[in-house]
Motif scaffolding. Structure first.
Motif, PDB file in Angstrom:
ATOM      1  N   VAL A 220     -10.577   7.225   5.580  1.00 11.08           N
ATOM      2  CA  VAL A 220     -10.424   8.249   4.539  1.00 11.08           C
ATOM      3  C   VAL A 220      -9.992   7.610   3.222  1.00 11.08           C
ATOM      4  O   VAL A 220     -10.519   7.924   2.152  1.00 11.08           O
ATOM      5  CB  VAL A 220      -9.409   9.313   4.989  1.00 11.08           C
ATOM      6  CG1 VAL A 220      -9.113  10.277   3.836  1.00 11.08           C
ATOM      7  CG2 VAL A 220      -9.934  10.080   6.192  1.00 11.08           C
ATOM      8  N   LEU A 221      -9.020   6.700   3.315  1.00 15.25           N
ATOM      9  CA  LEU A 221      -8.545   6.035   2.103  1.00 15.25           C
ATOM     10  C   LEU A 221      -9.661   5.243   1.437  1.00 15.25           C
ATOM     11  O   LEU A 221      -9.800   5.255   0.205  1.00 15.25           O
ATOM     12  CB  LEU A 221      -7.368   5.110   2.448  1.00 15.25           C
ATOM     13  CG  LEU A 221      -6.067   5.808   2.869  1.00 15.25           C
ATOM     14  CD1 LEU A 221      -5.042   4.783   3.338  1.00 15.25           C
ATOM     15  CD2 LEU A 221      -5.496   6.631   1.725  1.00 15.25           C
ATOM     16  N   ASP A 222     -10.475   4.559   2.248  1.00 17.86           N
ATOM     17  CA  ASP A 222     -11.553   3.757   1.665  1.00 17.86           C
ATOM     18  C   ASP A 222     -12.635   4.634   1.066  1.00 17.86           C
ATOM     19  O   ASP A 222     -13.233   4.279   0.042  1.00 17.86           O
ATOM     20  CB  ASP A 222     -12.159   2.838   2.723  1.00 17.86           C
ATOM     21  CG  ASP A 222     -13.154   1.865   2.120  1.00 17.86           C
ATOM     22  OD1 ASP A 222     -12.719   0.952   1.394  1.00 17.86           O
ATOM     23  OD2 ASP A 222     -14.365   2.039   2.342  1.00 17.86           O
ATOM     24  N   ARG A 223     -12.906   5.781   1.685  1.00 18.91           N
ATOM     25  CA  ARG A 223     -13.886   6.698   1.087  1.00 18.91           C
ATOM     26  C   ARG A 223     -13.410   7.180  -0.280  1.00 18.91           C
ATOM     27  O   ARG A 223     -14.195   7.301  -1.222  1.00 18.91           O
ATOM     28  CB  ARG A 223     -14.123   7.886   2.016  1.00 18.91           C
ATOM     29  CG  ARG A 223     -15.171   7.621   3.100  1.00 18.91           C
ATOM     30  CD  ARG A 223     -15.615   8.909   3.754  1.00 18.91           C
ATOM     31  NE  ARG A 223     -16.648   8.666   4.739  1.00 18.91           N
ATOM     32  CZ  ARG A 223     -17.937   8.624   4.454  1.00 18.91           C
ATOM     33  NH1 ARG A 223     -18.338   8.774   3.205  1.00 18.91           N
ATOM     34  NH2 ARG A 223     -18.832   8.422   5.405  1.00 18.91           N
ATOM     35  N   ASN A 224     -12.116   7.457  -0.382  1.00 21.38           N
ATOM     36  CA  ASN A 224     -11.573   7.880  -1.678  1.00 21.38           C
ATOM     37  C   ASN A 224     -11.737   6.779  -2.722  1.00 21.38           C
ATOM     38  O   ASN A 224     -12.092   7.035  -3.872  1.00 21.38           O
ATOM     39  CB  ASN A 224     -10.097   8.251  -1.531  1.00 21.38           C
ATOM     40  CG  ASN A 224      -9.897   9.493  -0.686  1.00 21.38           C
ATOM     41  OD1 ASN A 224     -10.816  10.305  -0.535  1.00 21.38           O
ATOM     42  ND2 ASN A 224      -8.716   9.656  -0.117  1.00 21.38           N
ATOM     43  N   VAL A 225     -11.473   5.532  -2.295  1.00 25.71           N
ATOM     44  CA  VAL A 225     -11.635   4.400  -3.212  1.00 25.71           C
ATOM     45  C   VAL A 225     -13.107   4.252  -3.599  1.00 25.71           C
ATOM     46  O   VAL A 225     -13.437   4.014  -4.765  1.00 25.71           O
ATOM     47  CB  VAL A 225     -11.097   3.105  -2.568  1.00 25.71           C
ATOM     48  CG1 VAL A 225     -11.403   1.906  -3.453  1.00 25.71           C
ATOM     49  CG2 VAL A 225      -9.595   3.200  -2.335  1.00 25.71           C
ATOM     50  N   SER A 226     -14.012   4.404  -2.631  1.00 27.22           N
ATOM     51  CA  SER A 226     -15.446   4.264  -2.911  1.00 27.22           C
ATOM     52  C   SER A 226     -15.942   5.348  -3.858  1.00 27.22           C
ATOM     53  O   SER A 226     -16.740   5.080  -4.766  1.00 27.22           O
ATOM     54  CB  SER A 226     -16.242   4.307  -1.596  1.00 27.22           C
ATOM     55  OG  SER A 226     -15.914   3.213  -0.773  1.00 27.22           O
ATOM     56  N   ARG A 271      -4.363   1.311  -5.036  1.00 22.37           N
ATOM     57  CA  ARG A 271      -2.947   1.024  -4.780  1.00 22.37           C
ATOM     58  C   ARG A 271      -2.403   1.878  -3.640  1.00 22.37           C
ATOM     59  O   ARG A 271      -1.623   1.401  -2.809  1.00 22.37           O
ATOM     60  CB  ARG A 271      -2.144   1.254  -6.060  1.00 22.37           C
ATOM     61  CG  ARG A 271      -2.212   0.108  -7.051  1.00 22.37           C
ATOM     62  CD  ARG A 271      -1.156   0.243  -8.126  1.00 22.37           C
ATOM     63  NE  ARG A 271      -1.449   1.362  -9.006  1.00 22.37           N
ATOM     64  CZ  ARG A 271      -2.060   1.240 -10.169  1.00 22.37           C
ATOM     65  NH1 ARG A 271      -2.459   0.045 -10.599  1.00 22.37           N
ATOM     66  NH2 ARG A 271      -2.291   2.298 -10.928  1.00 22.37           N
ATOM     67  N   HIS A 272      -2.814   3.141  -3.594  1.00 24.91           N
ATOM     68  CA  HIS A 272      -2.366   4.009  -2.511  1.00 24.91           C
ATOM     69  C   HIS A 272      -2.835   3.483  -1.158  1.00 24.91           C
ATOM     70  O   HIS A 272      -2.065   3.453  -0.179  1.00 24.91           O
ATOM     71  CB  HIS A 272      -2.891   5.426  -2.740  1.00 24.91           C
ATOM     72  CG  HIS A 272      -2.543   6.392  -1.659  1.00 24.91           C
ATOM     73  ND1 HIS A 272      -1.240   6.684  -1.300  1.00 24.91           N
ATOM     74  CD2 HIS A 272      -3.330   7.135  -0.828  1.00 24.91           C
ATOM     75  CE1 HIS A 272      -1.230   7.561  -0.320  1.00 24.91           C
ATOM     76  NE2 HIS A 272      -2.495   7.850  -0.011  1.00 24.91           N
ATOM     77  N   ALA A 273      -4.108   3.056  -1.098  1.00 32.48           N
ATOM     78  CA  ALA A 273      -4.634   2.497   0.153  1.00 32.48           C
ATOM     79  C   ALA A 273      -3.912   1.214   0.536  1.00 32.48           C
ATOM     80  O   ALA A 273      -3.563   1.000   1.712  1.00 32.48           O
ATOM     81  CB  ALA A 273      -6.134   2.242   0.017  1.00 32.48           C
ATOM     82  N   LEU A 274      -3.644   0.360  -0.445  1.00 29.90           N
ATOM     83  CA  LEU A 274      -2.959  -0.908  -0.170  1.00 29.90           C
ATOM     84  C   LEU A 274      -1.523  -0.675   0.287  1.00 29.90           C
ATOM     85  O   LEU A 274      -1.035  -1.334   1.212  1.00 29.90           O
ATOM     86  CB  LEU A 274      -2.983  -1.778  -1.427  1.00 29.90           C
ATOM     87  CG  LEU A 274      -2.379  -3.184  -1.295  1.00 29.90           C
ATOM     88  CD1 LEU A 274      -3.126  -3.985  -0.246  1.00 29.90           C
ATOM     89  CD2 LEU A 274      -2.418  -3.901  -2.638  1.00 29.90           C
ATOM     90  N   ALA A 275      -0.846   0.273  -0.342  1.00 29.14           N
ATOM     91  CA  ALA A 275       0.542   0.563   0.049  1.00 29.14           C
ATOM     92  C   ALA A 275       0.612   1.092   1.468  1.00 29.14           C
ATOM     93  O   ALA A 275       1.512   0.713   2.253  1.00 29.14           O
ATOM     94  CB  ALA A 275       1.147   1.581  -0.927  1.00 29.14           C
ATOM     95  N   SER A 279       2.529  -0.901   4.734  1.00 29.63           N
ATOM     96  CA  SER A 279       3.659  -0.314   5.453  1.00 29.63           C
ATOM     97  C   SER A 279       3.357  -0.016   6.906  1.00 29.63           C
ATOM     98  O   SER A 279       4.278   0.125   7.719  1.00 29.63           O
ATOM     99  CB  SER A 279       4.099   0.976   4.746  1.00 29.63           C
ATOM    100  OG  SER A 279       3.048   1.933   4.767  1.00 29.63           O
ATOM    101  N   ARG A 280       2.081   0.087   7.290  1.00 28.23           N
ATOM    102  CA  ARG A 280       1.746   0.490   8.656  1.00 28.23           C
ATOM    103  C   ARG A 280       1.263  -0.660   9.540  1.00 28.23           C
ATOM    104  O   ARG A 280       1.582  -0.705  10.730  1.00 28.23           O
ATOM    105  CB  ARG A 280       0.646   1.560   8.631  1.00 28.23           C
ATOM    106  CG  ARG A 280       0.985   2.823   7.881  1.00 28.23           C
ATOM    107  CD  ARG A 280       2.163   3.577   8.493  1.00 28.23           C
ATOM    108  NE  ARG A 280       2.240   4.944   7.996  1.00 28.23           N
ATOM    109  CZ  ARG A 280       2.732   5.299   6.835  1.00 28.23           C
ATOM    110  NH1 ARG A 280       3.180   4.356   6.014  1.00 28.23           N
ATOM    111  NH2 ARG A 280       2.793   6.565   6.471  1.00 28.23           N
TER     112      ARG A 280
END
Length: 620
Positions: A220-226, A271-275, A279-280
């Motif tokens: 999901v995070l990568d789709r948002n970045v894409s 940045r959101h995806a990287l953070a 942390s996980r």
């Protein structure tokens, strides 16, 4: 006297064939696995690479076992013994050293070969996939391109393909290697003692399970970045393609602010995806590392109990360390695969798109061609508004017909139907003649139809190549004399004289080094060199002055198509000078043909006079 056109490429056989409807892949819901399944296309290279990886990484257990045996030999005093004369016998130690060095060197050589094979396999697969993307992009109908935009297309062929490449490389370097290292480590630990290997095995499974649970969020995070990256690409494409408009209206600062906003949004999503990843991902790594503690504690107990030697404990700790380091890379691999999973889905969405226009099986007979519209109805994208409705028109071979209408009346849409750049929603578009018969364009080979029915759109496009290469796009076999003749027919012979290298002059991106009128004449020359039987000029003379336009249309009137008859011309225009050169004029209003006839006969029609700017006194 009429002239016969010199081009000869019109006799080539059509190359397109009706495409069978694609069968849904059983892996359609798993785009990344579907991409990896493409390795079946290179079975020999894939099998050889897999065999090499298996030998290299399963031999790790043998290497660690031998290290343990060597340490036991040292600990027991067998590796080095003192002789009666006081010297030390190191023959056993040298034996172990030679064996370990030889095994390490052999593994190193095989690892290098397997790495090269994996890269070659991955690149081969990626090249094949890029080719599929390019073929699909060229195959899909224009509506798909208008809906998705250039930025999205560029993203899928660059960023998405690169992410998939990373996954293909990681498949070998991380996935296959990790699986084999885990198998080697667990095999050795279970060989020493089942309890020694059981706990690390369970902890490793838990760690992998945590990684897998995290992948959905990563996707999901990568789709948002894409998606954010698509906006950056689209804005960049528009900024480059529309630079003249931007400068003309002083829009630079506004475009810069808009582009900066898209870039900042892209950075925020990244940045959101990287953070989240930072942390996980360490959590499962820490879980797997607990196995190291168990091996140290329980292994020490086995050594005290005499079940395990000191060397074997050291060997177990070494291979457990290797396992921990290997599992630590799984987080990075899972992120690569999560990114690639989203990118693979976007790529396969493109590749699975069914072409809306599929050629038929019939070919056109030899002879001059006209065209006919029978109650044609065409709907706008979305299927709600009719662009054309109940349009009927017959144009006999050799006629020049002008099509006039207000902006948005459907002129370009009607013109696109003849070479079948779009399909009707009702009625039929046919080509032929009363003598040859009329053939529905949907029943014809697309290559054969578009070879004999050629359209010059109102959007001028030239490739960033030489003048000759641009002209030969329509007739690859045409010689230089044919190119020069086509330029003369299009009124562009003086342009050739001005170019420093003649036909070999590079004309820049989209013909940026030429004026609008020069580019338009080159596009006309490119169409004429193919000697089509039906030529559609969609406002393709709008940038020409009246004298040049009259010369070009006079030349076209004298031409013959590739199959002997006079060329049939549909001239979409809003210029009175163009209408006066046509045999008859068709008026299009509100998607319907409302009038047809000679110019003199239509002067009494107020709509016709308004469209061409003729005042009532001039008409009278």
């Amino acid at each position: 006297m009429t002239q016969t056109h010199p081009a000869t490429a019109h006799n080539a056989e059509p190359t397109d064939t009706p495409l069978p409807r694609r069968v849904r892949s059983p892996l359609a819901d798993y785009p990344l696995l579907r991409s990896l399944a493409l390795y079946r296309m290179i079975p020999v290279l894939f099998s050889a690479t897999l065999a090499l990886f298996t030998v290299v990484h399963l031999s790790l257990a043998l290497q660690q076992w031998l290290i343990g045996r060597a340490l036991d030999a040292v600990n027991s005093g067998k590796a080095a013994t003192r002789l009666p004369d006081g010297t030390i016998d190191l023959s056993v130690a040298w034996h172990w050293a030679a064996l370990l060095i030889g095994l390490a060197a052999g593994r190193g050589v095989l690892q290098y070969i397997s790495g090269m094979c994996s890269i070659r396999a991955s690149q081969s697969l990626l090249s094949n996939l890029r080719e599929k993307i390019l073929v699909q992009v060229q195959t899909l109908h224009l509506g798909y391109h208008w809906e998705h935009g250039m930025g999205e297309m560029i993203t899928r062929t660059t960023r998405d393909a690169d992410k998939l490449r990373d996954a293909l490389v990681a498949f070998w370097r991380q996935t296959v290697e990790t699986a084999l290292v885990v198998a080697a480590a667990m095999g050795l630990l279970f060989w020493y003692d089942w309890a020694l290997g059981a706990v690390p095995f369970v902890l490793t499974l838990i760690g992998f399970w945590i990684f897998v649970r995290q992948t959905d969020t990563l996707v999901v995070l990568d789709r948002n970045v894409s998606d954010a990256y698509d906006q950056v690409n689209q804005d960049l494409s528009e900024g480059i393609g529309g630079v003249r408009v931007i400068k003309s209206f002083r829009l630079e600062q506004g475009r810069i602010r808009k582009f900066r906003g898209h870039v900042h949004f892209f950075l925020d999503q990244s940045r959101h995806a990287l953070a989240w990843c930072s942390s996980r991902i360490p959590i499962p790594q820490a879980v797997v590392a607990l196995g190291h503690v168990w091996i140290m504690a329980y292994g020490a107990h086995l050594v005290v109990a005499g079940v395990l030697g000191v060397g074997e404990l050291v060997s177990a700790l070494l291979i457990a360390t290797t396992l921990v380091f290997r599992v630590e890379t799984v987080g990075r691999v899972m992120r690569i695969f999560a990114d690639a999973r989203a990118s693979a889905a976007r790529i396969w969405d493109l590749l699975d798109e069914e072409p809306a226009l599929v050629g038929g099986a019939r070919t056109l007979p030899d002879g001059p061609l006209g065209f006919r519209l029978d109650a044609v109805r065409l709907l706008a994208p979305g299927g709600e508004t009719a662009v054309l409705d109940d349009c009927g028109l017959t144009v006999e071979p050799g006629q020049i017909v002008a099509l006039v209408g207000s902006t948005g009346s459907g002129k370009s849409s009607l013109a696109s139907l003849l070479p079948r750049l779009a399909d009707v929603n009702g009625g039929a578009v046919s080509v032929g003649s009363e003598t040859l018969g009329w053939l529905d364009v949907r029943d014809l080979h697309l290559a054969d139809l578009r070879r004999r029915v050629h359209a010059v759109p109102q959007d001028i496009f030239l490739f960033s190549d030489t003048l000759a290469a641009n002209l030969r796009a329509a007739a690859p076999d045409a010689d230089d004399d044919a190119l020069v003749e086509a330029l003369r027919l299009a009124g562009a012979e003086e342009l050739l004289a001005r170019l420093p290298e003649g036909l070999d002059t590079r004309i820049g991106d989209r013909g940026v080094t030429l004026s609008g009128g020069q580019r338009q004449r080159l596009c006309l020359a490119r169409a004429l060199i193919a000697a089509p039987d039906v030529l559609v000029l969609d406002d393709a003379t709008s940038a020409l002055d009246a004298v040049t336009e009259r010369t070009v249309l006079h030349n076209i009137r004298g031409l013959r198509g590739g199959h002997g008859g006079r060329m049939t011309v549909l001239l979409v225009t809003s210029k009175l000078s163009s209408v006066l050169l046509a045999d008859r004029t068709v008026v299009l209003a509100g998607g319907r043909i409302v009038a047809s006839g000679a110019h003199e006969d239509l002067l009494s029609d107020p709509l016709y006079r308004d469209l061409l700017g003729i005042d009532d006194r001039a008409a009278a």
